[in-house]
Write a protein that holds these residues in place. Structure first.
Motif, short mmCIF file in Angstrom:
data_model
loop_
_atom_site.label_atom_id
_atom_site.label_comp_id
_atom_site.label_asym_id
_atom_site.label_seq_id
_atom_site.Cartn_x
_atom_site.Cartn_y
_atom_site.Cartn_z
N VAL A 124 0.89 -1.31 0.00
CA VAL A 124 0.04 -0.11 0.06
C VAL A 124 1.00 1.37 0.04
O VAL A 124 1.91 1.24 0.48
CB VAL A 124 -0.69 -0.04 1.25
CG1 VAL A 124 -1.62 1.18 1.41
CG2 VAL A 124 -1.92 -1.30 1.26
N TYR A 125 0.50 2.29 -0.67
CA TYR A 125 0.89 3.61 -0.64
C TYR A 125 -0.07 4.85 -0.29
O TYR A 125 -1.24 4.55 -1.30
CB TYR A 125 2.00 4.03 -1.33
CG TYR A 125 3.14 4.97 -1.08
CD1 TYR A 125 2.85 6.06 -0.49
CD2 TYR A 125 4.39 4.33 -1.04
CE1 TYR A 125 3.87 6.96 -0.46
CE2 TYR A 125 5.38 5.27 -0.62
CZ TYR A 125 5.00 6.54 -0.25
OH TYR A 125 5.99 7.32 0.26
N ASP A 126 -0.07 5.66 0.43
CA ASP A 126 -0.99 6.31 0.67
C ASP A 126 -0.50 8.02 0.20
O ASP A 126 0.68 8.30 0.60
CB ASP A 126 -1.45 6.92 2.31
CG ASP A 126 -2.33 5.37 2.57
OD1 ASP A 126 -2.65 4.53 1.84
OD2 ASP A 126 -2.26 5.50 3.82
N ALA A 127 -1.31 8.40 -0.60
CA ALA A 127 -0.74 9.73 -1.25
C ALA A 127 -1.91 10.67 -1.67
O ALA A 127 -3.09 10.37 -1.81
CB ALA A 127 -0.06 9.31 -2.51
N ASP A 128 -1.53 11.90 -1.88
CA ASP A 128 -2.51 12.87 -2.12
C ASP A 128 -2.30 13.19 -3.51
O ASP A 128 -1.37 13.64 -3.88
CB ASP A 128 -2.44 14.05 -1.43
CG ASP A 128 -3.66 15.35 -1.58
OD1 ASP A 128 -4.47 14.79 -2.51
OD2 ASP A 128 -3.38 16.37 -1.24
N LEU A 129 -3.22 12.78 -4.54
CA LEU A 129 -3.03 12.77 -5.77
C LEU A 129 -3.41 14.08 -6.56
O LEU A 129 -3.35 14.37 -7.59
CB LEU A 129 -3.66 11.42 -6.46
CG LEU A 129 -3.08 9.99 -6.29
CD1 LEU A 129 -3.86 9.09 -7.18
CD2 LEU A 129 -1.60 10.05 -6.35
N LYS A 130 -4.13 14.95 -5.51
CA LYS A 130 -4.82 16.09 -6.08
C LYS A 130 -5.66 15.80 -7.41
O LYS A 130 -5.79 16.75 -8.17
CB LYS A 130 -3.93 16.88 -6.66
CG LYS A 130 -2.50 17.51 -5.72
CD LYS A 130 -2.89 18.20 -4.68
CE LYS A 130 -1.98 18.32 -3.57
NZ LYS A 130 -0.53 18.58 -3.92
N LEU A 131 -6.29 14.65 -7.30
CA LEU A 131 -7.17 14.18 -8.22
C LEU A 131 -8.41 13.54 -7.49
O LEU A 131 -8.51 12.44 -7.45
CB LEU A 131 -6.85 13.17 -9.29
CG LEU A 131 -5.57 13.63 -10.18
CD1 LEU A 131 -4.88 12.32 -10.99
CD2 LEU A 131 -6.06 14.46 -11.32
N PRO A 132 -9.38 14.23 -6.90
CA PRO A 132 -10.53 13.54 -5.83
C PRO A 132 -11.19 12.86 -6.80
O PRO A 132 -11.70 11.57 -5.99
CB PRO A 132 -10.92 14.75 -5.41
CG PRO A 132 -10.74 15.99 -6.33
CD PRO A 132 -9.53 15.82 -6.93
N ASP A 133 -11.72 12.86 -7.98
CA ASP A 133 -12.64 12.23 -8.59
C ASP A 133 -12.10 11.06 -9.58
O ASP A 133 -12.67 10.53 -10.50
CB ASP A 133 -13.47 12.85 -9.34
CG ASP A 133 -14.25 14.04 -8.52
OD1 ASP A 133 -14.47 13.96 -7.22
OD2 ASP A 133 -14.37 15.12 -9.03
N TRP A 134 -10.70 11.05 -9.49
CA TRP A 134 -10.13 10.06 -10.53
C TRP A 134 -10.41 8.53 -10.03
O TRP A 134 -10.09 8.02 -9.10
CB TRP A 134 -8.65 10.05 -10.39
CG TRP A 134 -7.82 9.52 -11.49
CD1 TRP A 134 -8.15 9.35 -12.99
CD2 TRP A 134 -6.51 8.66 -11.32
NE1 TRP A 134 -7.34 8.55 -13.73
CE2 TRP A 134 -6.30 8.08 -12.54
CE3 TRP A 134 -5.94 8.22 -10.30
CZ2 TRP A 134 -5.17 7.27 -12.95
CZ3 TRP A 134 -4.96 7.41 -10.51
CH2 TRP A 134 -4.43 6.83 -11.62
N LYS A 135 -11.16 7.80 -11.23
CA LYS A 135 -11.36 6.43 -11.28
C LYS A 135 -10.36 5.80 -12.13
O LYS A 135 -10.95 5.81 -13.31
CB LYS A 135 -12.57 5.97 -11.40
CG LYS A 135 -13.62 6.50 -10.11
CD LYS A 135 -13.91 5.28 -9.36
CE LYS A 135 -14.93 5.69 -8.12
NZ LYS A 135 -14.44 6.77 -7.27
#
Lengths: 254, 191, 391, 293, 151
Positions: A124-135
């Motif tokens: 796992v890696y947790d990150a803030d991708l700055k893409l809230p709606d990205w699927k």
């Protein structure tokens, strides 16, 4: 010139195949990897991590004292340590993938990855991708996976560096999560103000280690899911999960 | 029926009992090997001889097991194949009880590779199972903790759980459907 | 929970980068598809052709060594569940069966890929004995239909299959013997995603007219043919390796004695002098014998066992040893094909749902064949008198 | 089950490289992936009686051809089914080499469209539907032999006139013996054995005529022949070409015959079916000759 | 020379045998020689005087031509034989070679002599003949009419 001190010797006792032996190595210079180079190619290529005085030890971390040495790989009777190391390294790599993969206008801020747990089935890696709606679609996940899968051919070493807290804060100044984490990490270290940092190529990340010797151990690497989580400390993040198989344990091609 | 791999044609081995000894020499060599196997329970030799002798030893034990020591033909065979006659007793009184209700083959063949230096001759070890000697190969590695197996274990548990849940759900559905149909029937009959 | 599941899927299927490319690119056709049509005679090279798809993984047995017995069982269970479920859910049959057409004498239907399982004698109802070869149609599915315009682009297409309206024939790829996909490479497994069936051990291609197009994923049965039909069969003959002229062509060889030295099995003179000088093309010489495709035409189907999908085909000499693959298709012989008009075959193939509730009988026997349930054959007195009268 | 085990243990030469291994075909027949042609696993019926151990000598033709590359479980099964169907139509009695038999068959050219031949069975062989036997008799001083297919549908009736065994597996030496040894009257009355008695063995020794013969009988281990009275050189030569090692070659036997486990499985199957057929035939016999006769 | 030896054997046997007309065995014994080709010795089975004389003299009929393309005579074939210094046509009515199922095989190669006109020389055939000869092509009816027994 002043930096070069007199080279001291340490006695390293190697246990395990091909035979038990004792070697005189250079203190603060020789690593378990150099011992493996002395003994044989098989140890060099298959060893994931070393066991120095019963403690897991990076393959590229120099010896500091006389010690007993053992090399670990995935086909040991008790491969727990190599498995954990592999899983941690894969999380580390996942971080590097996330930094590299996105377009320049998207600034990915890596947060952290939890302790490796192989039984959970994924790293796992947790990150803030700055893409809230990205699927991500399966093709996009494939693109991410491919970056990881290519690394096996690059054979990049994982190198450890203990840096001072101030240097660490400078290094990660553009990452708000890391800056928050660094003081607590430094407090846990034996000296109280050093931060363990690993380098893989041009990617640098904070982790307690140890990590595996190089990226050549990876056979399969795939990023499987991206999901949203709410972290109590860091707010809303993306959790990226992946799966990898080491080269020593081949699985079906299809 | 023998539980070992059988070549569909026998090896000829014309020089087994010395150069030019022919089929009789071959059989004599086989007799010696079978006798030695029953005597020592583990023998080493050329792969092709030992592999060929394996069939004879298996068949002899199988026949002894099937027919017992009162059968005339079997006793004749045992007498022919075992050159040292005390082994006839061993065959019927030791080996046959050892292999009662034995699901697999009675013998085990280990390939040793080729001789070196010199002319390469493939060698092998043939042994009776359940012999008193130390094992030929050391204990096998415990594979349960390898990474792939850990992953698959977890996957298996999840998959089974999912499967049983779906099956249970299906059955529940069926039962409820049946109940409704029963209710319909009963309502129809009452009306 | 989802991640471990995905892990298995990843382990078994791999990630399909090339999937779309493979399905529409003829270069990735497996060997069996184009072998028959592309060359005349035997292919003389060992190098794999450009369009060859590597089917077998090299290290399957090594991979299996690392797994515990439980996990091995789990993988096979998963594969079985995956394909049985997939077949029900995503088979293209569900999105509407294709339109079916009438048969006429110019139709080429698809064939089936059977396994030869032996030869047994049978008797006709006049008491005459003959041998029949038993061919079992095991686990056949249609893998792909290629319409004529696309098939025309393929290297297997022959120029005389065109007329002024364009190409006449498309092709149908039929596969037999479903396998565990772990045995094969990803590229090969991807060939079967369209049909929604497990990867097959053997693939073959049949030429069809567009009115006999079969939907991918359709199972083929022995009852694709009817009893009394005539079929052509193709198979590879028994291989004998490199043989001399005596065995290969039946030359007489030389004398055994009378001072003969080194001339017992030699071919003798090869060519003459003058205007016939030199060795002519096609001279029978030593060479590789057998292991060659051979066709037998116009064999009658005497009997069909629907339980085991076995065809009883006339004749003891269908090429190949026991358990070889045999391609069976409708005959191309003119008069035999015309005779089929009385009893038109199933178009495009036999569908079990067409029979309705009544199942087919287990044994379908030709009316001229002696069925072993009948009493012994007795000849009528009249037959002889008429014969005598004729004389 | 036994067949699968048997074929999984075969090591096959590469000459058959264009075939599927028998074990592979078996695996595919039972594979769960073969959705529409899969065989249902047969439930083993524990109530079925096991056949007596010598049952394979009573009906030897039910054992398939042991040649390894001719074997196939489904083909053998279908063949056995055909044989059973035929046996339920006409009565094919138990007989051995040496038994005196009568065969009534349809013949297009015979007067009355029927032919009846009586003789001693001198040879029996073949597997499955190919099974056959040879009868020998002397008619008007002329030795006649007729070979018959056991399952030929033109056979109307098979009668055993005198059920007995002889000392040898084949009686081909009767061709070289005086005619009285193979003479059987056509109007011979059937000899009825009391029920429950084992088949008697005729220990008669035949005195052969002088040489030349059809075969070198002195080279075969014949039990039913009196001393041949040949010069010493014949026996010497016979000893030279003899192959005494074959007698004890266990693996040779194993390769040349169907193994015992499979035999037992086949014979149990046959035994169960034959019981039903025999009761039917008894019923039919009790009802008397039907309109067919 | 070999033939001569065999002829003497045959003579002795014919004398020993109870049925003096039918010898126990013919000349050819090994299986390749069981086929009827040129120089094969054959047994005349009708009751013609010439056939009986040939058998008694120990020099039975000898095939000198087979009227078919193969050169090997089988049941129903017409052949030319040399018998008692004469050339005679004959039909084969029984052979020693292995036969198909339901076709009888005899212990000797049997022939029936016919005249040039097609009429049989004898008036009766002493041994059984195969009934399948009735289905054969050719002018067989006259021979079949003098047969006593069919198998």
């Amino acid at each position: 010139m002043a930096l070069i001190t007199r080279i001291e010797k340490v006695q390293v006792v190697h246990h395990g195949p091909p035979e038990d032996c004792t070697l005189l190595m250079n203190k603060d210079l020789s690593t378990p990897f150099s011992v493996a180079m002395h003994i044989g190619e098989l140890l060099m290529t298959r060893s994931v991590v070393a066991l120095v005085n019963g403690e897991p030890w990076d393959m590229h971390k120099p010896f500091t004292e006389d010690c007993e040495l053992q090399f670990l790989h995935f086909k040991d009777d008790q491969p727990d340590i190599p498995n954990q190391v592999f899983w941690r390294s894969c999380s580390f790599i996942l971080g590097s993938i996330l930094e590299r993969a996105f377009k320049e206008e998207i600034h990915v801020e890596l947060c952290s990855f939890p302790r490796p747990n192989v039984r959970s089935g994924s790293f796992v890696y947790d990150a803030d991708l700055k893409l809230p709606d990205w699927k991500p679609t399966s093709a996009e996940l494939n693109c991410l996976s491919r970056i990881g899968a290519k690394l096996q051919h690059d054979d990049i070493r994982f190198e450890r560096l203990d840096v001072d807290i101030s240097v660490a804060l400078k290094m990660f100044q553009d990452n708000r999560f890391k800056i928050l984490q660094i003081p607590s990490i430094a407090a846990q270290s034996p000296s109280g103000n050093s931060v363990p940092v690993y380098r893989m190529g041009d990617h640098v990340d904070i982790t307690r280690g140890p990590l595996m010797s190089s990226t050549q151990h990876i056979a399969r690497y795939s990023v499987t899911t991206v999901s949203d989580i709410d972290s109590p400390d860091f707010g809303r993040l993306k959790r990226i999960q992946g799966l990898a198989i080491p080269k020593q344990l081949p699985v079906s091609d299809a | 029926m023998l539980r070992i791999p059988i070549k569909v044609t026998a090896r000829k081995l014309p020089h087994a009992g010395g150069r030019g000894s022919g089929p009789q020499g071959r059989i004599n060599k086989m007799r010696k090997l079978v006798t030695a196997l029953i005597r020592h329970e583990r023998i080493e030799g050329q792969y092709q001889w030992v592999d060929e002798a394996r069939g004879y030893a298996e068949r002899l034990i199988l026949e002894a097991q099937r027919n017992g020591d009162t059968h005339k033909g079997t006793m004749e065979m045992a007498d022919y194949w075992l050159l040292e006659k005390d082994l006839v007793h061993k065959l019927f009184k030791v080996l046959v009880p050892r292999y009662t209700n034995y699901p697999a083959s009675f013998t085990q063949l280990w390939s040793l590779g080729e001789t070196f230096p010199g002319r390469p001759v493939p060698m092998a070890v043939l042994e009776l199972k359940g012999n008193p000697w130390p094992p030929v190969v050391p204990k096998e590695r415990d594979q349960r903790n390898s990474l792939v197996n850990i992953l698959l274990d977890q996957a298996r548990k999840d998959y089974r759980q999912q499967k049983y849940e779906s099956i249970a759900a299906l059955e529940l559905n069926k039962q409820s459907e049946q109940q409704t149909s029963n209710i319909d029937d009963s309502s129809a009959s009452t009306s | 929970m989802a991640a471990p599941m995905k892990s298995v899927a990843c382990l078994i299927r791999g990630t399909c980068f090339l999937q779309n490319a493979i399905l529409h690119d003829t270069r990735f056709m497996p060997r069996a598809c184009t072998h028959l049509q592309i060359t005349r005679g035997r292919r003389r090279t060992c190098r794999p052709p450009s369009w060859f798809v590597r089917t077998r993984t090299k290290s399957h047995h090594l991979n299996q060594q690392e797994l515990t017995a439980e996990n091995k069982g789990f993988l096979t269970e998963y594969v079985e569940d995956f394909y049985t479920k997939k077949f029900e859910e995503t088979s293209p049959l569900k999105d509407g069966p294709w339109e079916r057409h009438e048969w006429h004498s110019h139709t080429f239907r698809t064939g089936v890929l059977a396994v030869k399982i032996g030869v047994i004698p049978q008797w006709d109802n006049q008491g005459r004995k003959f041998h029949t070869t038993l061919l079992q149609v095991l686990d056949n599915h249609v893998i792909r239909y290629v319409p004529p315009p696309v098939f025309e682009q393929s290297p297997a297409f022959k120029s005389h299959w065109r007329n002024r309206n364009g190409p006449k024939y498309g092709s149908v790829v039929v596969g037999a013997l479903s396998c565990d996909p772990q045995l094969f490479t990803k590229e090969y497994n991807n060939l079967f995603t369209e049909a929604g069936v497990p990867p097959k051990r053997k693939l073959t291609r049949f030429i069809v007219t567009p009115n006999a197009a079969v939907q991918p994923g359709t199972p083929l049965f022995a009852t694709h043919f009817k009893v009394g039909d005539y079929v052509d069969v193709q198979a590879k003959t028994i291989g004998h390796g490199f043989q001399g002229v005596v065995k290969r062509w039946g030359f007489k060889g030389g004398p055994a004695s009378h001072g003969t030295t080194k001339w017992h099995r030699r071919p003798g003179s090869m060519g003459g002098g003058r205007e016939k000088s030199g060795v002519w093309k096609g001279k029978k010489m030593p060479g590789h014998m057998g292991m060659d495709w051979r066709t037998l035409r116009g064999l009658k189907i005497w009997r069909i066992n629907t339980k085991y999908n076995v065809l009883y085909v006339h004749g003891p000499c269908i090429p190949g040893p026991n358990h070889c693959y045999v391609r069976i298709m409708d005959t191309t012989l003119f008069y035999r094909k015309q005779a089929m008009e009385d009893q038109p075959p199933y178009m495009p193939t036999f569908f079990p749902e067409d029979t309705g509730d009544s199942d087919l009988p287990e044994e379908i026997v030709d009316e001229k064949l002696f069925s072993f349930k009948e009493p012994s054959i007795r000849y009528e007195e009249e037959a002889s008198t008429t014969k005598k009268a004729k004389r | 089950m036994n067949f699968s085990l048997f074929c999984s243990a075969l090591v096959v030469p590469c000459r058959f490289s264009n075939t599927l291994a028998t074990k592979l075909v078996e695996r595919h027949r039972k594979s769960k992936l073969a959705s529409h042609t899969r065989e249902e696993a047969e439930t083993k019926d524990t109530t079925v009686l096991t056949a007596p151990r010598d049952y394979k000598f009573v009906y030897p033709e039910f054992l398939p051809d042991p040649t390894w590359w001719k074997r196939d479980r489904i083909r053998e099964k279908l063949e056995r089914e055909d044989m059973m169907r035929r046996r339920s139509v006409i009565e094919i009695p138990e007989f051995y080499v040496g038994t005196v038999m009568a065969v009534e068959s349809s013949d297009k050219y015979a007067p009355g469209k029927k032919n009846r031949f009586v003789g001693i069975c001198i040879q029996r062989g073949g597997h499955g539907l190919r099974a056959g036997f040879t009868l020998r008799n002397v008619i008007d001083g002329q030795g006649v032999e007729v070979q018959y297919d056991l399952y030929n549908p033109t056979i109307i009736r098979l009668e055993v006139l005198k059920l007995e065994k002889r000392l040898d597996d084949e009686l081909l030496y009767l061709r070289d013996a005086p005619q009285e040894y193979s003479t059987v009257p056509f109007d011979m009355e059937p000899v009825v054995l009391p029920p429950g008695i084992a088949v008697p063995i005729n220990t008669m020794k035949v005195k052969l005529g002088p040489r030349p013969w059809h075969e070198r009988w002195e080279r075969q281990e014949l039990k039913g022949v009196e001393d041949l009275g040949l010069p010493e050189r014949f026996y010497k030569r016979a000893a030279e070409v003899a192959k005494p090692w074959q007698k004890h070659d266990l693996m040779r036997d194993y390769r040349l015959a169907i193994n015992e486990d499979e035999t037992e499985e086949i014979m149990t199957d046959v035994y169960g079916k034959m019981q039903g057929i025999e009761t039917q035939q008894k019923l039919r016999r009790r009802q008397g000759p039907g309109p067919a006769k | 020379m070999a033939l001569l030896c065999r002829a003497t054997v045959l003579q002795t046997q014919t004398h020993l045998c109870t049925n003096a007309i039918v010898p126990l065995r013919n000349f050819s014994v090994s299986s390749p020689l069981q086929q009827i080709i040129k120089l094969s010795r054959l047994q005349v089975v009708d009751n013609s005087a010439i056939g009986r004389a040939a058998a008694i003299s120990g020099r039975p009929a000898k095939c000198i031509h087979v009227y078919n393309k193969k050169g090997v005579g089988t049941l129903g074939d017409k052949i030319l034989v040399a018998i008692k210094g004469q050339k005679k046509k004959a039909y084969i009515v029984g052979v020693k070679q292995k036969q198909k199922p339901f076709v009888p095989r005899f212990d000797s190669n049997n022939i029936v002599l016919v005249e040039e006109s097609g009429m049989p020389t004898g008036t009766r055939i002493r041994v059984p003949i195969p009934s399948m000869l009735r289905g054969k092509e050719g002018d067989f009816t006259k021979i079949l009419s003098i047969a006593t027994k069919f198998i």
